[in-house]
Design an enzyme around this catalytic site. Structure first.
Site, PDB file in Angstrom:
ATOM      1  N   SER A  52       0.807  -1.222   0.000  1.00 20.61           N
ATOM      2  CA  SER A  52       0.000   0.000   0.000  1.00 20.61           C
ATOM      3  C   SER A  52       0.845   1.280   0.000  1.00 20.61           C
ATOM      4  O   SER A  52       0.500   2.231  -0.711  1.00 20.61           O
ATOM      5  CB  SER A  52      -0.950  -0.003   1.201  1.00 20.61           C
ATOM      6  OG  SER A  52      -1.870  -1.052   1.040  1.00 20.61           O
ATOM      7  N   THR A  93      -4.664  -3.980   7.864  1.00 20.29           N
ATOM      8  CA  THR A  93      -4.456  -5.326   7.359  1.00 20.29           C
ATOM      9  C   THR A  93      -4.350  -6.290   8.536  1.00 20.29           C
ATOM     10  O   THR A  93      -4.554  -5.898   9.693  1.00 20.29           O
ATOM     11  CB  THR A  93      -3.268  -5.355   6.359  1.00 20.29           C
ATOM     12  OG1 THR A  93      -3.194  -6.657   5.795  1.00 20.29           O
ATOM     13  CG2 THR A  93      -1.931  -5.000   6.992  1.00 20.29           C
ATOM     14  N   LYS A 132      -8.274  -6.350  11.159  1.00 22.38           N
ATOM     15  CA  LYS A 132      -9.466  -5.977  10.375  1.00 22.38           C
ATOM     16  C   LYS A 132     -10.782  -6.138  11.146  1.00 22.38           C
ATOM     17  O   LYS A 132     -11.740  -5.424  10.880  1.00 22.38           O
ATOM     18  CB  LYS A 132      -9.526  -6.790   9.085  1.00 22.38           C
ATOM     19  CG  LYS A 132      -8.571  -6.299   8.010  1.00 22.38           C
ATOM     20  CD  LYS A 132      -8.782  -7.093   6.740  1.00 22.38           C
ATOM     21  CE  LYS A 132      -8.148  -6.418   5.559  1.00 22.38           C
ATOM     22  NZ  LYS A 132      -8.599  -6.976   4.274  1.00 22.38           N
ATOM     23  N   ASP A 164     -12.899  -3.469  -0.010  1.00 22.77           N
ATOM     24  CA  ASP A 164     -12.530  -4.682  -0.768  1.00 22.77           C
ATOM     25  C   ASP A 164     -13.623  -5.104  -1.753  1.00 22.77           C
ATOM     26  O   ASP A 164     -13.323  -5.587  -2.847  1.00 22.77           O
ATOM     27  CB  ASP A 164     -12.235  -5.852   0.184  1.00 22.77           C
ATOM     28  CG  ASP A 164     -10.836  -5.774   0.767  1.00 22.77           C
ATOM     29  OD1 ASP A 164      -9.973  -5.085   0.198  1.00 22.77           O
ATOM     30  OD2 ASP A 164     -10.594  -6.414   1.816  1.00 22.77           O
ATOM     31  N   GLY A 204     -13.597 -21.072  -1.217  1.00 20.20           N
ATOM     32  CA  GLY A 204     -13.034 -20.589   0.043  1.00 20.20           C
ATOM     33  C   GLY A 204     -14.059 -19.792   0.817  1.00 20.20           C
ATOM     34  O   GLY A 204     -14.973 -19.189   0.224  1.00 20.20           O
ATOM     35  N   ALA A 233     -11.586 -12.822   2.716  1.00 20.67           N
ATOM     36  CA  ALA A 233     -11.760 -12.223   1.388  1.00 20.67           C
ATOM     37  C   ALA A 233     -13.065 -12.698   0.752  1.00 20.67           C
ATOM     38  O   ALA A 233     -13.727 -11.929   0.042  1.00 20.67           O
ATOM     39  CB  ALA A 233     -10.568 -12.569   0.500  1.00 20.67           C
ATOM     40  N   TYR A 254      -2.482 -12.113  -6.503  1.00 21.20           N
ATOM     41  CA  TYR A 254      -1.864 -11.228  -7.498  1.00 21.20           C
ATOM     42  C   TYR A 254      -0.410 -11.569  -7.773  1.00 21.20           C
ATOM     43  O   TYR A 254       0.233 -10.920  -8.596  1.00 21.20           O
ATOM     44  CB  TYR A 254      -2.012  -9.747  -7.120  1.00 21.20           C
ATOM     45  CG  TYR A 254      -1.739  -9.444  -5.674  1.00 21.20           C
ATOM     46  CD1 TYR A 254      -2.792  -9.329  -4.765  1.00 21.20           C
ATOM     47  CD2 TYR A 254      -0.450  -9.288  -5.214  1.00 21.20           C
ATOM     48  CE1 TYR A 254      -2.554  -9.063  -3.442  1.00 21.20           C
ATOM     49  CE2 TYR A 254      -0.207  -9.013  -3.886  1.00 21.20           C
ATOM     50  CZ  TYR A 254      -1.262  -8.902  -2.995  1.00 21.20           C
ATOM     51  OH  TYR A 254      -1.009  -8.645  -1.679  1.00 21.20           O
TER      52      TYR A 254
HETATM   53  P1  NAP Z   1      -8.320 -16.547   4.903  1.00 21.76           P
HETATM   54  O1  NAP Z   1      -9.245 -15.697   5.684  1.00 21.76           O
HETATM   55  O2  NAP Z   1      -7.205 -17.261   5.556  1.00 21.76           O
HETATM   56  O3  NAP Z   1      -9.238 -17.623   4.092  1.00 21.76           O
HETATM   57  C1  NAP Z   1      -8.669 -18.592   3.249  1.00 21.76           C
HETATM   58  C2  NAP Z   1      -9.738 -19.582   2.800  1.00 21.76           C
HETATM   59  O4  NAP Z   1      -9.105 -20.512   1.926  1.00 21.76           O
HETATM   60  C3  NAP Z   1     -10.348 -20.381   3.954  1.00 21.76           C
HETATM   61  O5  NAP Z   1     -11.683 -20.653   3.662  1.00 21.76           O
HETATM   62  C4  NAP Z   1      -9.528 -21.676   3.907  1.00 21.76           C
HETATM   63  O6  NAP Z   1     -10.231 -22.792   4.365  1.00 21.76           O
HETATM   64  C5  NAP Z   1      -9.315 -21.828   2.415  1.00 21.76           C
HETATM   65  N1  NAP Z   1      -8.153 -22.654   2.128  1.00 21.76           N
HETATM   66  C6  NAP Z   1      -6.888 -22.438   2.565  1.00 21.76           C
HETATM   67  N2  NAP Z   1      -6.075 -23.400   2.071  1.00 21.76           N
HETATM   68  C7  NAP Z   1      -6.856 -24.240   1.340  1.00 21.76           C
HETATM   69  C8  NAP Z   1      -6.611 -25.425   0.611  1.00 21.76           C
HETATM   70  N3  NAP Z   1      -5.389 -25.942   0.510  1.00 21.76           N
HETATM   71  N4  NAP Z   1      -7.650 -26.014  -0.025  1.00 21.76           N
HETATM   72  C9  NAP Z   1      -8.893 -25.493   0.067  1.00 21.76           C
HETATM   73  N5  NAP Z   1      -9.189 -24.367   0.759  1.00 21.76           N
HETATM   74  C10 NAP Z   1      -8.176 -23.747   1.375  1.00 21.76           C
HETATM   75  O7  NAP Z   1      -7.614 -15.681   3.745  1.00 21.76           O
HETATM   76  P2  NAP Z   1      -8.238 -14.438   2.974  1.00 21.76           P
HETATM   77  O8  NAP Z   1      -7.868 -13.188   3.660  1.00 21.76           O
HETATM   78  O9  NAP Z   1      -9.662 -14.732   2.705  1.00 21.76           O
HETATM   79  O10 NAP Z   1      -7.383 -14.451   1.613  1.00 21.76           O
HETATM   80  C11 NAP Z   1      -7.574 -15.452   0.647  1.00 21.76           C
HETATM   81  C12 NAP Z   1      -6.733 -15.127  -0.600  1.00 21.76           C
HETATM   82  O11 NAP Z   1      -7.182 -13.906  -1.172  1.00 21.76           O
HETATM   83  C13 NAP Z   1      -5.240 -14.944  -0.315  1.00 21.76           C
HETATM   84  O12 NAP Z   1      -4.524 -15.501  -1.373  1.00 21.76           O
HETATM   85  C14 NAP Z   1      -5.078 -13.439  -0.296  1.00 21.76           C
HETATM   86  O13 NAP Z   1      -3.774 -13.035  -0.679  1.00 21.76           O
HETATM   87  C15 NAP Z   1      -6.076 -13.021  -1.371  1.00 21.76           C
HETATM   88  N6  NAP Z   1      -6.579 -11.643  -1.180  1.00 21.76           N
HETATM   89  C16 NAP Z   1      -6.384 -10.764  -2.202  1.00 21.76           C
HETATM   90  C17 NAP Z   1      -6.860  -9.481  -2.088  1.00 21.76           C
HETATM   91  C18 NAP Z   1      -6.650  -8.514  -3.226  1.00 21.76           C
HETATM   92  O14 NAP Z   1      -6.816  -7.297  -3.025  1.00 21.76           O
HETATM   93  N7  NAP Z   1      -6.347  -8.983  -4.409  1.00 21.76           N
HETATM   94  C19 NAP Z   1      -7.542  -9.070  -0.926  1.00 21.76           C
HETATM   95  C20 NAP Z   1      -7.727 -10.003   0.112  1.00 21.76           C
HETATM   96  C21 NAP Z   1      -7.223 -11.297  -0.044  1.00 21.76           C
HETATM   97  P3  NAP Z   1     -10.341 -23.158   5.946  1.00 21.76           P
HETATM   98  O15 NAP Z   1     -11.148 -22.040   6.549  1.00 21.76           O
HETATM   99  O16 NAP Z   1     -11.020 -24.466   5.937  1.00 21.76           O
HETATM  100  O17 NAP Z   1      -8.930 -23.184   6.446  1.00 21.76           O
END
Ligand code: NAP
Length: 292
Positions: free
Chosen positions: A21, A66, A70, A106, A134, A138, A232
Site C-alpha cells: 500500500s 491489514t 481488520k 474490498d 473458500g 476475502a 496477485y
Molecule cells: P483466509 O481468511 O485465511 O481464508 C482462506 C480460505 O481458503 C479459507 O476458507 C480456507 O479454508 C481456504 N483454504 C486455505 N487453504 C486451502 C486449501 N489448501 N484447499 C482449500 N481451501 C483452502 O484468507 P483471505 O484473507 O480470505 O485471503 C484469501 C486469498 O485472497 C489470499 O490468497 C489473499 O492473498 C487473497 N486476497 C487478495 C486481495 C486482493 O486485493 N487482491 C484481498 C484479500 C485477499 P479453511 O477455513 O477451511 O482453512
C-alpha cells in the site's frame, strides 16, 4: 517534499513490512501533488487501542488496516458503514467530527474490473451465478460484491462443514441467494457458474503449481464464464492459466488491490485517484521484488 504542513496517512498491520500500500498510495499522492505522506505502522494486537488514540492525538487523517486488525478494530471505531458491518471487517478508517469511522473497500475493489466489463460485454449479472472457492475473510467481501452486482445465486465452497455453517449463518437474513457447499459438490456447480472466484491461497507463491481446480474441473465451466483469482502473485496463477488455456476470461487480484486502495484514497482526500499510476507503481514494485 515533507514540510511542516504535511498530513499523515498509513497502514496498520502486524507485520506490515510486506504491505504494498505505501508504494501505490505515495505514487498517487505525488501525482496528485497532495501534501500527504503514507507510512506503514507495525502495531501489535495489544497496542491497537493505544495506537488509535495516538493517531487521533497526532491528527492522522486516515489509515488502512491489514491482518490481524481488520475485525478487532471494529469496537474501537465510532461508526462503521453497512458494507463493513456485512463483511464483518474494516480495511479503511478516516477521522471525522464523530471520531474514527470505518468502511471496507474490498468489495468495491473486487467489483472494479467486473463493472468495467458491463458496457462492452453486455454481461447481465442477474444471469450470472457466482461460485466462490473458500470461506475466509476475502470471500466475505466477494459475497457482498456479488450481491451488489445482482448475481442470482452465490455458492460458497469450503472444506470445513462447521466453518461453512457459521459462514452461512452470519449472512442468513441479508443474503437469501447464498448457499454453502463442500468441495465434493463442485462438479455439479461448475457447469452452472458464470463467475468462479478463487478466494483461497491455493496457487500463491511459493506453491505456484497448485490450483484449486483440476483441468478437468476447469473444463466443466461454461465458455462464457469468468475466472477470477484474488491472488496477485504469480501473474498468472495456475488457476488463471488453466482458464486462459480454455479460452475463458481471466482476471487476477492486482486490479482488486489497486481499486480498493483507490477507493480509500478517494475517501481520505476527496480527489479522483490516479488509478493507472497506482497500478503501474504496484506492477513495478512486484517486478522488482521478483528480481531480488
Ligand atoms: P483466509 O481468511 O485465511 O481464508 C482462506 C480460505 O481458503 C479459507 O476458507 C480456507 O479454508 C481456504 N483454504 C486455505 N487453504 C486451502 C486449501 N489448501 N484447499 C482449500 N481451501 C483452502 O484468507 P483471505 O484473507 O480470505 O485471503 C484469501 C486469498 O485472497 C489470499 O490468497 C489473499 O492473498 C487473497 N486476497 C487478495 C486481495 C486482493 O486485493 N487482491 C484481498 C484479500 C485477499 P479453511 O477455513 O477451511 O482453512
Amino acid at each position: 517534499m515533507i514540510k511542516g504542513t504535511t498530513q499523515l496517512l498509513g497502514v496498520i498491520g502486524h507485520p506490515v513490512k510486506h504491505s504494498m500500500s505505501p508504494v501505490m498510495h505515495n505514487a498517487a499522492i505525488a501525482t496528485l501533488g497532495l501534501d500527504y505522506v503514507y507510512l506503514p505502522f507495525p502495531i501489535a494486537p495489544e497496542q491497537l487501542s493505544s495506537a488509535i488514540d495516538g493517531f487521533a492525538a497526532i491528527g492522522l487523517q486516515g489509515f488502512n488496516i491489514t491482518i490481524p486488525h481488520k475485525q478487532t478494530i471494529i469496537p474501537l471505531l465510532s461508526e462503521i458503514s453497512d458494507v463493513a458491518q456485512a463483511i464483518g471487517a474494516v480495511n479503511t478508517v478516516w477521522w471525522s467530527d464523530r471520531g474514527w469511522c470505518g468502511t471496507n473497500t474490498d468489495a468495491l475493489g473486487f467489483m472494479g474490473p467486473l463493472t468495467d466489463l458491463t458496457p462492452s460485454s453486455e454481461r447481465d449479472w442477474s444471469q450470472t451465478p457466482a461460485l466462490i472457492l473458500g470461506n475466509g475473510g476475502a470471500a466475505r467481501a466477494v459475497v457482498a460484491a456479488c450481491h451488489q452486482l445482482g448475481c442470482p445465486e452465490i455458492w460458497v465452497v469450503g472444506r470445513s462443514r462447521e466453518k461453512l455453517a457459521a459462514f452461512a449463518k452470519s449472512w442468513s437474513a441479508s443474503q437469501p441467494n447464498l448457499s454453502v457447499h463442500l468441495w465434493d459438490s463442485l462438479n455439479e456447480l461448475l457447469p452452472q457458474a458464470g463467475l468462479v472466484v478463487n478466494s483461497t491461497p491455493v496457487g500463491m507463491a511459493p506453491k505456484v503449481d497448485a490450483s484449486p481446480l483440476s483441468s478437468e474441473q476447469m473444463a466443466r465451466l461454461p465458455q462464457q464464464a469468468i475466472a477470477y483469482d484474488l491472488i496477485y502473485t504469480p501473474r498468472p496463477t495456475q488457476f488463471l492459466q488453466q482458464a486462459a488455456d480454455r479460452g475463458l476470461m481471466a482476471i487476477d487480484g492486482l486490479e482488486m488491490l489497486v481499486r480498493q486502495g483507490a477507493a480509500a484514497l478517494e475517501i481520505w482526500t476527496q480527489q479522483t485517484p490516479p488509478v493507472d499510476v497506482m497500478r503501474q507503481a504496484l506492477c513495478a514494485h512486484l517486478a522488482l521484488s521478483k528480481k531480488s
